[in-house]
Design an enzyme around this catalytic site. Structure first.
Site, PDB file in Angstrom:
ATOM      1  N   SER A 232       4.225 -27.171   2.676  1.00  7.10           N
ATOM      2  CA  SER A 232       4.645 -25.829   3.144  1.00  7.10           C
ATOM      3  C   SER A 232       3.536 -24.886   3.648  1.00  7.10           C
ATOM      4  CB  SER A 232       4.924 -25.123   1.918  1.00  7.10           C
ATOM      5  OG  SER A 232       5.920 -25.769   1.034  1.00  7.10           O
TER       6      SER A 232
ATOM      7  N   HIS B 216      11.062 -31.340   0.389  1.00 11.10           N
ATOM      8  CA  HIS B 216      11.490 -30.913  -0.929  1.00 11.10           C
ATOM      9  C   HIS B 216      12.863 -31.342  -0.910  1.00 11.10           C
ATOM     10  CE1 HIS B 216       8.124 -27.565  -0.624  1.00 11.10           C
ATOM     11  NE2 HIS B 216       7.853 -28.550  -1.476  1.00 11.10           N
TER      12      HIS B 216
ATOM     13  N   ARG C 247       3.615 -38.215  -2.129  1.00  9.12           N
ATOM     14  CA  ARG C 247       3.665 -38.235  -0.806  1.00  9.12           C
ATOM     15  C   ARG C 247       2.604 -39.386  -0.522  1.00  9.12           C
ATOM     16  NH1 ARG C 247       2.761 -32.073   0.589  1.00  9.12           N
ATOM     17  NH2 ARG C 247       1.905 -32.427  -1.571  1.00  9.12           N
TER      18      ARG C 247
ATOM     19  N   LYS D  57      -1.263 -15.650  -7.362  1.00  4.01           N
ATOM     20  CA  LYS D  57      -1.067 -16.372  -6.012  1.00  4.01           C
ATOM     21  C   LYS D  57      -0.494 -15.586  -4.882  1.00  4.01           C
ATOM     22  CE  LYS D  57      -0.925 -21.274  -5.768  1.00  4.01           C
ATOM     23  NZ  LYS D  57       0.189 -22.609  -6.272  1.00  4.01           N
TER      24      LYS D  57
HETATM   25  P1  ADP Z   1       3.068 -26.971  -5.851  1.00  2.34           P
HETATM   26  O1  ADP Z   1       2.164 -25.598  -5.669  1.00  2.34           O
HETATM   27  O2  ADP Z   1       3.574 -27.025  -7.372  1.00  2.34           O
HETATM   28  O3  ADP Z   1       2.377 -28.096  -5.768  1.00  2.34           O
HETATM   29  P2  ADP Z   1       5.071 -27.494  -3.672  1.00  2.34           P
HETATM   30  O4  ADP Z   1       5.859 -26.365  -3.430  1.00  2.34           O
HETATM   31  O5  ADP Z   1       3.880 -27.557  -2.889  1.00  2.34           O
HETATM   32  O6  ADP Z   1       4.410 -26.818  -5.253  1.00  2.34           O
HETATM   33  O7  ADP Z   1       5.497 -28.793  -4.193  1.00  2.34           O
HETATM   34  C1  ADP Z   1       6.393 -28.936  -5.384  1.00  2.34           C
HETATM   35  C2  ADP Z   1       6.567 -30.430  -5.433  1.00  2.34           C
HETATM   36  O8  ADP Z   1       7.086 -31.049  -4.096  1.00  2.34           O
HETATM   37  C3  ADP Z   1       5.284 -31.216  -5.791  1.00  2.34           C
HETATM   38  O9  ADP Z   1       5.402 -32.270  -6.803  1.00  2.34           O
HETATM   39  C4  ADP Z   1       5.005 -31.800  -4.331  1.00  2.34           C
HETATM   40  O10 ADP Z   1       4.187 -33.064  -4.487  1.00  2.34           O
HETATM   41  C5  ADP Z   1       6.319 -32.073  -3.711  1.00  2.34           C
HETATM   42  N1  ADP Z   1       6.197 -32.074  -2.352  1.00  2.34           N
HETATM   43  C6  ADP Z   1       5.670 -31.072  -1.524  1.00  2.34           C
HETATM   44  N2  ADP Z   1       5.736 -31.464  -0.183  1.00  2.34           N
HETATM   45  C7  ADP Z   1       6.578 -32.600  -0.184  1.00  2.34           C
HETATM   46  C8  ADP Z   1       7.052 -33.340   0.749  1.00  2.34           C
HETATM   47  N3  ADP Z   1       6.802 -33.055   2.061  1.00  2.34           N
HETATM   48  N4  ADP Z   1       7.645 -34.579   0.541  1.00  2.34           N
HETATM   49  C9  ADP Z   1       8.032 -34.782  -0.898  1.00  2.34           C
HETATM   50  N5  ADP Z   1       7.558 -34.078  -2.000  1.00  2.34           N
HETATM   51  C10 ADP Z   1       6.776 -33.030  -1.544  1.00  2.34           C
END
Ligand code: ADP
Length: 179
Positions: A136, A25, A98, A49
């Site tokens: 996450s 992120h 990703r 959630k």
């Molecule tokens: P959501 O539940 O909305 O997917 P996340 O917190 O999992 O929320 O992810 C938010 C954004 O960050 C999404 O667009 C996801 O694709 C991106 N994201 C999550 N992990 C990574 C990572 N390791 N590298 C790049 N982008 C990521």
């Protein structure tokens, strides 16, 4: 700069759960901060959630993790992303890609958001390949079982995860004596 060039603020919204904020992120926030004048990392508050950290805790961890990125800040929101984007004056939504596996879901969501708010643009950014396997849930699972998470999350997040799981491991306090 040429006269007559309009200098409007380009605000981008980077929405997600961020439970917790990872280095993937952070990599995206850094890339977005170089492209836009302001980046708002928007923490989705979804009471349906279950999450490890409250929206307030997630906002605080993001603010601390992004302290070096002066045009990045964090806020929480509920409801539709497009409504919050409009409220913030953002014309761009940032999402991460990703791997191909992310594409289908992100594509559906992007088209739905476009249907809801045709003037918003959805911009996909790719993280450094070191973070393509990172998410996450995986980080939480590893941390819960005492695995090494250094380098996967910002230091403040690492510390907070260790504290949270150490607390979970403490034996329950003995109840009052039975009569
Ligand atoms: P959501 O539940 O909305 O997917 P996340 O917190 O999992 O929320 O992810 C938010 C954004 O960050 C999404 O667009 C996801 O694709 C991106 N994201 C999550 N992990 C990574 C990572 N390791 N590298 C790049 N982008 C990521």
């Amino acid at each position: 700069m040429k006269s007559g060039v309009k200098q409007d603020k380009r605000i981008a919204l980077f929405p997600g759960s961020f439970d917790p904020f990872t280095n993937g992120h952070l990599d995206l926030a850094r890339r977005a901060s170089a492209l836009f004048s302001e980046v708002i990392v928007a923490v989705a508050h979804n009471p349906a959630k279950t999450s490890l950290f409250t929206p307030e805790e997630r906002v605080d961890l993001i603010e601390r993790s992004c302290a070096g990125l002066k045009n990045v800040r964090a806020m929480q929101f509920g409801g539709l992303v497009v409504d919050f984007a409009q409220k913030c004056g953002a014309r761009v939504i940032i999402r991460g890609l990703r791997a191909v596996s992310d594409f289908e879901f992100e594509f559906q969501m992007a088209l739905m958001n476009r249907h809801l708010a045709p003037k918003l643009e959805i911009v996909f950014l790719m993280p450094d390949q070191a973070y393509t396997y990172l998410n996450s849930s995986l980080v939480k699972e590893v941390a819960r079982h005492g695995g090494e998470i250094r380098g996967l999350v910002p230091q403040v997040v690492e510390k907070r995860l260790h504290e949270r799981f150490a607390r979970e491991k403490q034996p329950a306090k003995p109840r009052g004596r039975k009569r």
